[in-house]
Design a protein around this motif. Structure first.
Motif, PDB file in Angstrom:
ATOM      1  N   VAL A   1       0.819  -1.214   0.000  1.00 32.62           N
ATOM      2  CA  VAL A   1       0.000   0.000   0.000  1.00 32.62           C
ATOM      3  C   VAL A   1       0.853   1.263   0.000  1.00 32.62           C
ATOM      4  CG1 VAL A   1      -2.050  -1.070   1.015  1.00 32.62           C
ATOM      5  CG2 VAL A   1      -0.311  -0.061   2.513  1.00 32.62           C
ATOM      6  N   GLN A   2       2.134   1.127   0.364  1.00 29.23           N
ATOM      7  CA  GLN A   2       3.018   2.284   0.353  1.00 29.23           C
ATOM      8  C   GLN A   2       4.450   1.809   0.135  1.00 29.23           C
ATOM      9  OE1 GLN A   2       2.519   4.915   3.660  1.00 29.23           O
ATOM     10  NE2 GLN A   2       4.328   6.114   3.168  1.00 29.23           N
ATOM     11  N   LEU A   3       5.170   2.528  -0.719  1.00 28.37           N
ATOM     12  CA  LEU A   3       6.579   2.239  -0.993  1.00 28.37           C
ATOM     13  C   LEU A   3       7.336   3.544  -0.807  1.00 28.37           C
ATOM     14  CD1 LEU A   3       8.660   0.133  -1.874  1.00 28.37           C
ATOM     15  CD2 LEU A   3       8.199   0.780  -4.238  1.00 28.37           C
TER      16      LEU A   3
ATOM     17  N   VAL B   1       2.230   6.412  -2.079  1.00 27.95           N
ATOM     18  CA  VAL B   1       1.065   5.569  -1.830  1.00 27.95           C
ATOM     19  C   VAL B   1       0.831   4.745  -3.090  1.00 27.95           C
ATOM     20  CG1 VAL B   1      -1.425   5.553  -1.408  1.00 27.95           C
ATOM     21  CG2 VAL B   1       0.038   7.185  -0.193  1.00 27.95           C
ATOM     22  N   VAL B   2       0.633   3.459  -2.908  1.00 24.29           N
ATOM     23  CA  VAL B   2       0.461   2.551  -4.043  1.00 24.29           C
ATOM     24  C   VAL B   2      -0.992   2.121  -4.121  1.00 24.29           C
ATOM     25  CG1 VAL B   2       1.143   0.329  -5.029  1.00 24.29           C
ATOM     26  CG2 VAL B   2       2.833   1.728  -3.825  1.00 24.29           C
ATOM     27  N   THR B   3      -1.615   2.388  -5.263  1.00 24.17           N
ATOM     28  CA  THR B   3      -2.982   1.934  -5.505  1.00 24.17           C
ATOM     29  C   THR B   3      -2.958   0.996  -6.700  1.00 24.17           C
ATOM     30  OG1 THR B   3      -3.419   3.848  -6.894  1.00 24.17           O
ATOM     31  CG2 THR B   3      -4.065   4.017  -4.586  1.00 24.17           C
ATOM     32  N   THR B   4      -3.861   0.060  -6.691  1.00 24.97           N
ATOM     33  CA  THR B   4      -3.949  -0.914  -7.772  1.00 24.97           C
ATOM     34  C   THR B   4      -5.207  -0.638  -8.581  1.00 24.97           C
ATOM     35  OG1 THR B   4      -2.884  -2.542  -6.334  1.00 24.97           O
ATOM     36  CG2 THR B   4      -3.993  -3.385  -8.303  1.00 24.97           C
TER      37      THR B   4
ATOM     38  N   ARG C   1      -3.339  -6.638 -11.263  1.00 23.56           N
ATOM     39  CA  ARG C   1      -2.972  -7.543 -10.180  1.00 23.56           C
ATOM     40  C   ARG C   1      -2.247  -6.754  -9.093  1.00 23.56           C
ATOM     41  NH1 ARG C   1       0.667 -12.807 -11.403  1.00 23.56           N
ATOM     42  NH2 ARG C   1       0.578 -13.606  -9.305  1.00 23.56           N
ATOM     43  N   GLU C   2      -2.493  -7.062  -7.833  1.00 21.43           N
ATOM     44  CA  GLU C   2      -1.883  -6.360  -6.705  1.00 21.43           C
ATOM     45  C   GLU C   2      -0.418  -6.741  -6.547  1.00 21.43           C
ATOM     46  OE1 GLU C   2      -5.714  -6.253  -3.712  1.00 21.43           O
ATOM     47  OE2 GLU C   2      -4.314  -7.921  -3.544  1.00 21.43           O
ATOM     48  N   ILE C   3       0.415  -5.760  -6.196  1.00 22.30           N
ATOM     49  CA  ILE C   3       1.782  -6.060  -5.788  1.00 22.30           C
ATOM     50  C   ILE C   3       1.673  -6.624  -4.375  1.00 22.30           C
ATOM     51  CG2 ILE C   3       4.035  -5.098  -5.238  1.00 22.30           C
ATOM     52  CD1 ILE C   3       3.529  -2.965  -7.378  1.00 22.30           C
TER      53      ILE C   3
ATOM     54  N   GLY D   1       5.751 -13.705  -4.418  1.00 25.09           N
ATOM     55  CA  GLY D   1       4.773 -12.653  -4.620  1.00 25.09           C
ATOM     56  C   GLY D   1       4.750 -12.171  -6.049  1.00 25.09           C
ATOM     57  N   PHE D   2       4.222 -10.962  -6.202  1.00 20.53           N
ATOM     58  CA  PHE D   2       4.089 -10.329  -7.505  1.00 20.53           C
ATOM     59  C   PHE D   2       4.606  -8.910  -7.362  1.00 20.53           C
ATOM     60  CE2 PHE D   2       1.557  -7.917 -10.640  1.00 20.53           C
ATOM     61  CZ  PHE D   2       1.979  -8.568 -11.797  1.00 20.53           C
TER      62      PHE D   2
END
Length: 149
Positions: free
Chosen positions: A44-46, A50-53, A58-60, A73-74
């Motif tokens: 959700v955050q890197l 903020v990381v949104t899909t 596909r979700e990281i 993982g992915f």
């Protein structure tokens, strides 16, 4: 004799006047129900991002499997895998690799995500959030637990 009948009524009236008194004790910290191992952790955050899909993407994510201390993982375009070594709150990732598919999505995000793992020194969970931290305690990435159906 009449006073005898009024006693239960008085007790009920006085009892109704006693309201909830606010507690002066500090609220207990959110207790985690998520486990580090064998949980699907969605990024959700890197760093500060903020990381949104998007809905169709596909979700990281990562899953730290307890068996053989493997991580999988992915990473945004490719499947990823590797090993981890866990020592209490300390964690180290090793032998990280992945598939090498060419993708149109945000390749820069995938590169940053994969480059984060060698910097990870510790982990902590609060509620349903996993944070991976560097040696100084700075958050490198934050994940939310997801449960597979």
């Amino acid at each position: 004799m009449r006073a005898h009948h009024l006693l239960p009524v008085a007790v009920l009236i006085l009892g109704g006047c006693a309201g909830d008194v606010p507690s002066t004790a500090p609220a207990a910290p959110a207790r985690s129900t998520a486990e580090l191992l064998n949980t699907y952790w969605k990024l959700v955050q890197l760093g500060d991002q903020v990381v949104t899909t998007p809905g169709s993407a596909r979700e990281i994510h990562v899953v730290l499997h307890s068996e053989n201390q493997r991580v999988a993982g992915f990473s945004g375009c490719n499947r990823m895998m590797g090993n981890y070594v866990l020592d209490g709150p300390k964690i180290r990732f090793a032998q990280m690799g992945g598939t090498m598919m060419a993708c149109v999505p945000d390749v820069e995000l995938e590169r940053k995500f994969l480059a984060m793992f060698p910097q990870v020194a510790r982990w902590e969970i609060s509620g349903e959030t996993l944070r991976l931290l560097d040696e100084e305690g700075q958050t490198l990435a934050a994940f939310e637990s997801r449960y597979m159906k």
